[in-house]
Scaffold this active site. Structure first.
Site, mmCIF file in Angstrom:
data_model
loop_
_atom_site.group_PDB
_atom_site.id
_atom_site.type_symbol
_atom_site.label_atom_id
_atom_site.label_comp_id
_atom_site.label_asym_id
_atom_site.label_seq_id
_atom_site.Cartn_x
_atom_site.Cartn_y
_atom_site.Cartn_z
ATOM 1 N N ARG A 152 0.832 -1.213 0.000
ATOM 2 C CA ARG A 152 0.000 0.000 0.000
ATOM 3 C C ARG A 152 0.869 1.267 0.000
ATOM 4 O O ARG A 152 0.668 2.170 -0.809
ATOM 5 C CB ARG A 152 -0.914 -0.006 1.233
ATOM 6 N N ARG A 173 8.119 -10.454 -2.496
ATOM 7 C CA ARG A 173 8.250 -11.918 -2.644
ATOM 8 C C ARG A 173 7.415 -12.387 -3.822
ATOM 9 O O ARG A 173 7.765 -13.320 -4.523
ATOM 10 C CB ARG A 173 7.805 -12.616 -1.356
ATOM 11 N N ARG A 233 10.967 -0.445 9.333
ATOM 12 C CA ARG A 233 11.238 -0.592 10.762
ATOM 13 C C ARG A 233 12.749 -0.704 10.922
ATOM 14 O O ARG A 233 13.429 -1.278 10.064
ATOM 15 C CB ARG A 233 10.581 -1.861 11.324
ATOM 16 N N GLU A 262 14.937 2.322 19.107
ATOM 17 C CA GLU A 262 14.307 3.609 18.816
ATOM 18 C C GLU A 262 13.877 4.258 20.125
ATOM 19 O O GLU A 262 13.059 3.666 20.831
ATOM 20 C CB GLU A 262 13.105 3.363 17.911
ATOM 21 N N HIS A 281 10.580 8.772 13.592
ATOM 22 C CA HIS A 281 9.403 7.949 13.278
ATOM 23 C C HIS A 281 8.197 8.841 12.951
ATOM 24 O O HIS A 281 7.167 8.795 13.635
ATOM 25 C CB HIS A 281 9.095 7.000 14.441
HETATM 26 P P1 NAP Z 1 1.564 -3.828 2.923
HETATM 27 O O1 NAP Z 1 0.511 -3.180 2.105
HETATM 28 O O2 NAP Z 1 1.296 -5.130 3.576
HETATM 29 O O3 NAP Z 1 2.851 -3.957 1.982
HETATM 30 C C1 NAP Z 1 3.997 -4.630 2.370
HETATM 31 C C2 NAP Z 1 4.747 -5.048 1.117
HETATM 32 O O4 NAP Z 1 5.974 -5.646 1.539
HETATM 33 C C3 NAP Z 1 4.012 -6.055 0.267
HETATM 34 O O5 NAP Z 1 4.079 -5.637 -1.085
HETATM 35 C C4 NAP Z 1 4.776 -7.353 0.465
HETATM 36 O O6 NAP Z 1 4.752 -8.124 -0.736
HETATM 37 C C5 NAP Z 1 6.183 -6.824 0.761
HETATM 38 N N1 NAP Z 1 6.976 -7.771 1.543
HETATM 39 C C6 NAP Z 1 6.614 -8.505 2.619
HETATM 40 N N2 NAP Z 1 7.619 -9.300 2.998
HETATM 41 C C7 NAP Z 1 8.638 -9.054 2.141
HETATM 42 C C8 NAP Z 1 9.950 -9.568 2.017
HETATM 43 N N3 NAP Z 1 10.400 -10.544 2.831
HETATM 44 N N4 NAP Z 1 10.737 -9.094 1.034
HETATM 45 C C9 NAP Z 1 10.275 -8.146 0.188
HETATM 46 N N5 NAP Z 1 9.041 -7.618 0.239
HETATM 47 C C10 NAP Z 1 8.236 -8.080 1.222
HETATM 48 O O7 NAP Z 1 2.051 -2.883 4.090
HETATM 49 P P2 NAP Z 1 2.017 -1.282 4.162
HETATM 50 O O8 NAP Z 1 0.715 -0.843 4.700
HETATM 51 O O9 NAP Z 1 2.493 -0.736 2.866
HETATM 52 O O10 NAP Z 1 3.106 -1.029 5.314
HETATM 53 C C11 NAP Z 1 4.425 -1.513 5.203
HETATM 54 C C12 NAP Z 1 5.214 -1.259 6.476
HETATM 55 O O11 NAP Z 1 5.554 0.116 6.570
HETATM 56 C C13 NAP Z 1 4.467 -1.536 7.789
HETATM 57 O O12 NAP Z 1 4.475 -2.908 8.122
HETATM 58 C C14 NAP Z 1 5.227 -0.698 8.783
HETATM 59 O O13 NAP Z 1 6.234 -1.450 9.411
HETATM 60 C C15 NAP Z 1 5.865 0.389 7.930
HETATM 61 N N6 NAP Z 1 5.300 1.716 8.257
HETATM 62 C C16 NAP Z 1 6.127 2.673 8.752
HETATM 63 C C17 NAP Z 1 5.637 3.921 9.061
HETATM 64 C C18 NAP Z 1 6.526 4.989 9.612
HETATM 65 O O14 NAP Z 1 6.029 5.844 10.330
HETATM 66 N N7 NAP Z 1 7.802 4.978 9.316
HETATM 67 C C19 NAP Z 1 4.281 4.232 8.850
HETATM 68 C C20 NAP Z 1 3.456 3.230 8.332
HETATM 69 C C21 NAP Z 1 3.974 1.971 8.047
HETATM 70 P P3 NAP Z 1 4.922 -9.739 -0.704
HETATM 71 O O15 NAP Z 1 3.971 -10.215 0.352
HETATM 72 O O16 NAP Z 1 4.599 -10.162 -2.085
HETATM 73 O O17 NAP Z 1 6.341 -9.983 -0.357
#
Ligand code: NAP
Length: 314
Positions: A152, A173, A233, A262, A281
């Protein structure tokens, strides 16, 4: 007759969240110590600011009906443990995609174009005249962005990068052909992404697989002009290897919104590097996003407390 309030344990919940919970909820301050009265009493848990919730903590909340997380990442909650105890876990996906992608671009621009170093210089006594040879950064427009985790948030980063005329590579993946068609992004193997990208943006979740995903080997594959951005993270990046790569200029710069631990200890060597831009963050920290995150957290909590399916369940 006064109705009894519903006891919910939360960690440092802000006034806006408390207000939205309403008077029928009694907020118990976070206390996970042995024999904690809050754990014994709570029927719901709100995780705000990522406190750890594992199976042993769940077992000490005998009446637990729901865990509602403020945020999308749930690496601080043992999801398997919750599932095996049939405790639903809610989170706040989607509403923070744009703000987190905006912040990814903020770090990208700041690292590439010396925004922070330039700010310090512009305030200092050393800035005596305009010198066109000073603080020359890396061109963003036309440079290649590699996104690890085109989910997303990653997709929103890709959209923004396209507006900067950046070719976008990604690694997940699973290949996402619909995203390729919609966004004009190219799927590559992980090592190829590291080799070919000018900017590597981490937007994946923290899992066992992604812990230390970027270490010495990965830095050795990146371009010496490469820039690493971590909006995922902290533990996704090996910080010792990152320090070595930045200090030796094996890579050009890094932008970190998250670290492990952190915050970093104040004496951490990374904090002494000028080719690092670091934010505390702030990915989803914008006014409208925070408001919506609070709404979703409360809606999930209410649903769980009344035995209904959570609107946004992990
Ligand atoms: P999401 O929609 O679930 O997207 C995660 C993506 O990562 C998916 O495309 C997934 O594809 C891929 N992925 C998962 N495991 C992987 C691996 N081993 N190697 C490569 N790609 C992999 O999640 P999102 O809502 O975008 O959020 C992602 C992350 O951003 C959250 O989990 C959170 O930790 C972080 N975040 C940080 C902040 C901040 O303030 N810095 C704010 C919001 C979120 P596949 O399943 O096909 O691998």
């Amino acid at each position: 007759m006064a109705t009894e309030k519903i006891p919910v344990m939360g960690d440092g919940l802000p006034a806006a969240l408390r207000e939205m919970l309403g008077p029928e909820i009694e907020v118990l301050e976070w206390d996970d110590s042995p024999g904690s009265p809050a754990l014994a009493k709570a029927v719901g848990i709100v995780t705000y600011g990522h406190p750890h919730v594992d199976g042993s903590l769940m077992d000490r909340v005998p009446n637990l009906r729901v865990i509602s997380n403020h945020g999308v990442g749930v690496d601080h909650i043992n999801i398997e443990a919750a599932r095996s105890r049939t405790i639903p876990v809610g989170n706040t996906p989607g509403c923070l995609d744009a703000s987190t992608a905006d912040m990814t671009m903020a770090l990208l621009l700041a690292t590439a174009r010396n925004v922070v170093v330039g700010d310090h210089f512009a305030r200092s006594a050393e800035f005596t005249h305009y010198d066109p040879s000073q603080l020359i950064g890396y061109e963003v427009s036309g440079s290649t962005l590699g996104i690890v985790g085109l989910g997303r948030i990653g997709k929103q980063v890709a959209r923004r990068a396209k507006a900067f005329d950046m070719p976008v590579l990604y690694y997940n993946r699973r290949r996402d052909e619909a995203a390729e068609r919609e966004l004009g992004v190219t799927y590559v193997a992980f090592d190829d992404l590291l080799r070919q990208s000018d900017f590597v943006s981490l937007n994946c979740p923290l899992t066992i697989e992604t812990t230390n995903l970027i270490g010495t080997r990965e830095f050795s594959l990146m371009k010496p002009t490469g820039i690493l951005l971590n909006m995922a993270r902290g533990p996704v990046v090996d910080h010792d290897a990152l320090y070595a790569a930045l200090h030796s200029r094996r890579i050009a710069a890094a932008g970190l919104d998250v670290t492990a631990p952190e915050p970093l200890p104040r004496q951490h060597p990374l904090l002494g590097l000028s080719n690092l831009v670091i934010t505390p963050h702030l990915g989803s920290a914008s006014n409208r996003t925070r408001h919506r995150m609070i709404q979703m957290t409360v809606e999930n909590l209410r649903a769980g407390l009344t035995g209904q399916a959570l609107p946004w369940s992990v």
